[in-house]
Design a protein around this motif. Structure first.
Motif, short mmCIF file in Angstrom:
data_model
loop_
_atom_site.label_atom_id
_atom_site.label_comp_id
_atom_site.label_asym_id
_atom_site.label_seq_id
_atom_site.Cartn_x
_atom_site.Cartn_y
_atom_site.Cartn_z
N ASN A 129 -44.35 -47.40 -2.41
CA ASN A 129 -43.64 -46.67 -1.31
C ASN A 129 -42.32 -47.47 -1.03
OD1 ASN A 129 -45.73 -44.97 -0.73
ND2 ASN A 129 -46.94 -46.37 0.48
N ILE A 130 -42.29 -48.79 -1.05
CA ILE A 130 -41.07 -49.58 -1.10
C ILE A 130 -39.97 -49.19 -2.11
CG2 ILE A 130 -40.06 -51.84 -1.24
CD1 ILE A 130 -42.73 -52.90 0.01
N ILE A 131 -40.56 -48.96 -3.35
CA ILE A 131 -39.44 -48.44 -4.44
C ILE A 131 -38.91 -47.37 -3.94
CG2 ILE A 131 -39.39 -47.63 -6.88
CD1 ILE A 131 -41.46 -49.72 -7.66
N LYS A 132 -39.75 -46.36 -3.37
CA LYS A 132 -39.06 -44.97 -3.09
C LYS A 132 -38.08 -45.21 -1.90
CE LYS A 132 -39.13 -40.50 -2.65
NZ LYS A 132 -38.30 -40.22 -1.23
N ARG A 133 -38.51 -46.27 -0.82
CA ARG A 133 -37.21 -46.23 0.13
C ARG A 133 -36.05 -46.84 -0.42
NH1 ARG A 133 -41.25 -49.66 4.20
NH2 ARG A 133 -43.03 -48.03 4.44
N TYR A 134 -36.10 -47.60 -1.41
CA TYR A 134 -34.82 -48.00 -2.15
C TYR A 134 -34.23 -47.12 -2.88
CZ TYR A 134 -35.45 -53.19 -0.80
OH TYR A 134 -35.55 -54.14 0.18
N PHE A 135 -34.91 -46.16 -3.78
CA PHE A 135 -34.32 -45.14 -4.27
C PHE A 135 -33.67 -44.14 -3.31
CE2 PHE A 135 -35.74 -46.78 -8.12
CZ PHE A 135 -35.11 -46.15 -9.19
N ASP A 136 -34.10 -43.88 -2.23
CA ASP A 136 -33.54 -43.12 -1.26
C ASP A 136 -32.24 -43.65 -0.61
OD1 ASP A 136 -35.82 -41.34 -1.36
OD2 ASP A 136 -36.72 -41.98 0.29
N LEU A 137 -32.21 -45.12 -0.64
CA LEU A 137 -31.18 -45.74 -0.21
C LEU A 137 -29.85 -45.61 -0.94
CD1 LEU A 137 -29.57 -47.96 1.69
CD2 LEU A 137 -30.58 -49.56 0.36
N ILE A 138 -30.31 -45.70 -2.13
CA ILE A 138 -29.40 -45.74 -3.64
C ILE A 138 -28.98 -44.39 -3.60
CG2 ILE A 138 -29.14 -45.98 -6.01
CD1 ILE A 138 -31.27 -48.18 -5.98
N GLN A 139 -29.69 -43.32 -3.70
CA GLN A 139 -29.36 -41.95 -3.83
C GLN A 139 -28.39 -41.37 -2.87
OE1 GLN A 139 -32.61 -41.20 -7.47
NE2 GLN A 139 -33.00 -40.64 -5.46
N GLU A 140 -28.71 -41.95 -1.64
CA GLU A 140 -27.95 -41.54 -0.56
C GLU A 140 -26.77 -42.12 -0.11
OE1 GLU A 140 -30.54 -41.81 2.94
OE2 GLU A 140 -32.07 -40.34 2.05
N ASN A 141 -26.54 -43.02 -0.64
CA ASN A 141 -25.47 -44.02 -0.42
C ASN A 141 -24.50 -44.58 -1.57
OD1 ASN A 141 -25.75 -44.69 2.57
ND2 ASN A 141 -27.69 -44.96 1.74
N ILE A 142 -24.74 -43.92 -2.61
CA ILE A 142 -23.95 -44.18 -3.85
C ILE A 142 -22.86 -43.00 -4.06
CG2 ILE A 142 -25.12 -42.67 -5.44
CD1 ILE A 142 -24.78 -45.06 -7.51
N THR A 143 -21.55 -43.61 -4.57
CA THR A 143 -20.37 -42.90 -4.85
C THR A 143 -20.66 -41.89 -5.77
OG1 THR A 143 -19.53 -44.40 -6.30
CG2 THR A 143 -18.69 -44.66 -3.99
N GLU A 144 -19.85 -40.90 -5.77
CA GLU A 144 -19.75 -40.02 -6.89
C GLU A 144 -19.10 -40.95 -8.17
OE1 GLU A 144 -17.05 -36.52 -6.62
OE2 GLU A 144 -17.93 -36.15 -4.44
#
Length: 224
Positions: A129-144
Motif C-alpha cells: 500500500n505504501i509503495i503504491k502511494r509513492y508510485f502515485d506520487l512519482i507518476q503524477e509529479n514527474i516531468t515529461e
C-alpha cells in the motif's frame, strides 16, 4: 583508497550516482529522493548537481539524521524542514528561496514537476500500500521524459508480505533506459526508466525481472 576510508554503502551510492550522471543530458531543476536514510546519496546529488533543488522524503526519524548530516556538509545551503512548513504543503515562495527540502511523506509537493525520482533500497522495506502511494506520487509529479532510478531487492519479506520488484505498480508510460543486476549485490536489481507516453516497454522488462526473481528464489531456497 588514496588515504581515504570508503565504506561499502558509500561505494554503492557512488555506483548509483554514476548511473544517473551517464543518463542525464541537460540541467536538472528538481530531484526527489524517496527514502534517503542519513543522506549519503543526497550529499552526492548536491555535489554533482549544484544548481538543482533536492527534495528528500522520508520518515521523521530518518529526516533528523539527514538534516544533521547535510547541514554539516553544506552550511552554505538553505535547508527547509517540516518545522518550517504550514498546512503540510510547500509554497512556491519556499521552493524559490530554499535549496534542500527535507520532508515527511504527507507534505505535498504538487506545485512543481520533478525531473528525477530516486529510490535506493527502501521500497523493499515498505508494504504494498505504501509503495503504491509513492508510485502515485512519482507518476503524477514527474516531468515529461523525467527519470526514475529504482534500485531494490528482487524479493524481500520483512513486512509480513512478499515485496517483489516485478510487482511494483508501474503504469504503462515508462521506457526502460537501463536494467541490470546491481553492482556487488546479486539479489538487488537496478532499473532506470524514462517517462514516455508512446514507446513504453516496462511490462516486457518486468516480465524479465520476474524470471530473474524466480531463479534467485531457487538459489536462496537451496541455502535455507
Amino acid at each position: 583508497f588514496n588515504d581515504k576510508i570508503l565504506d561499502p554503502n558509500s561505494l554503492f551510492q557512488i555506483y548509483a550516482m554514476n548511473l544517473l550522471k551517464k543518463n542525464i543530458k541537460e540541467e536538472i531543476k528538481f530531484i526527489c529522493e524517496i527514502g534517503a536514510g542519513f543522506g549519503c546519496l543526497s550529499r552526492l546529488l548536491i555535489k554533482n548537481f549544484p544548481k538543482s533543488k533536492i527534495f528528500i522524503i522520508d520518515l521523521p526519524e530518518a529526516n533528523y539524521l539527514s538534516s544533521y548530516f547535510l547541514l554539516k556538509h553544506f552550511p552554505e545551503k538553505k535547508i527547509i524542514m517540516y518545522s518550517d512548513i504550514t498546512n503540510n504543503e510547500i509554497s512556491l515562495k519556499q521552493i524559490n528561496e530554499y535549496d534542500i527540502f527535507i520532508l515527511p511523506p504527507w507534505v505535498k509537493i504538487s506545485k512543481i514537476k520533478v525531473n528525477i525520482f530516486i529510490n535506493v533500497r527502501s521500497f523493499m522495506e515498505m508494504n504494498k500500500n505504501i509503495i503504491k502511494r509513492y508510485f502515485d506520487l512519482i507518476q503524477e509529479n514527474i516531468t515529461e521524459e523525467g527519470l526514475f532510478l529504482n534500485i531494490n531487492r528482487y524479493d524481500k519479506r520483512s513486512v509480513g508480505e512478499p515485496i517483489r520488484l516485478f510487482e511494483y505498480p508501474y503504469d504503462d508510460k515508462w521506457k526502460v533506459i537501463k536494467s541490470e543486476i546491481s553492482w556487488s549485490h546479486s539479489n538487488v536489481h537496478t532499473l532506470i526508466t524514462k517517462r514516455d507516453n508512446f514507446t513504453s516497454d516496462i511490462r516486457e522488462e518486468l516480465s524479465k525481472i520476474e524470471k530473474i526473481t524466480h531463479k534467485n528464489n531457487l538459489i536462496i531456497n537451496k541455502h535455507l
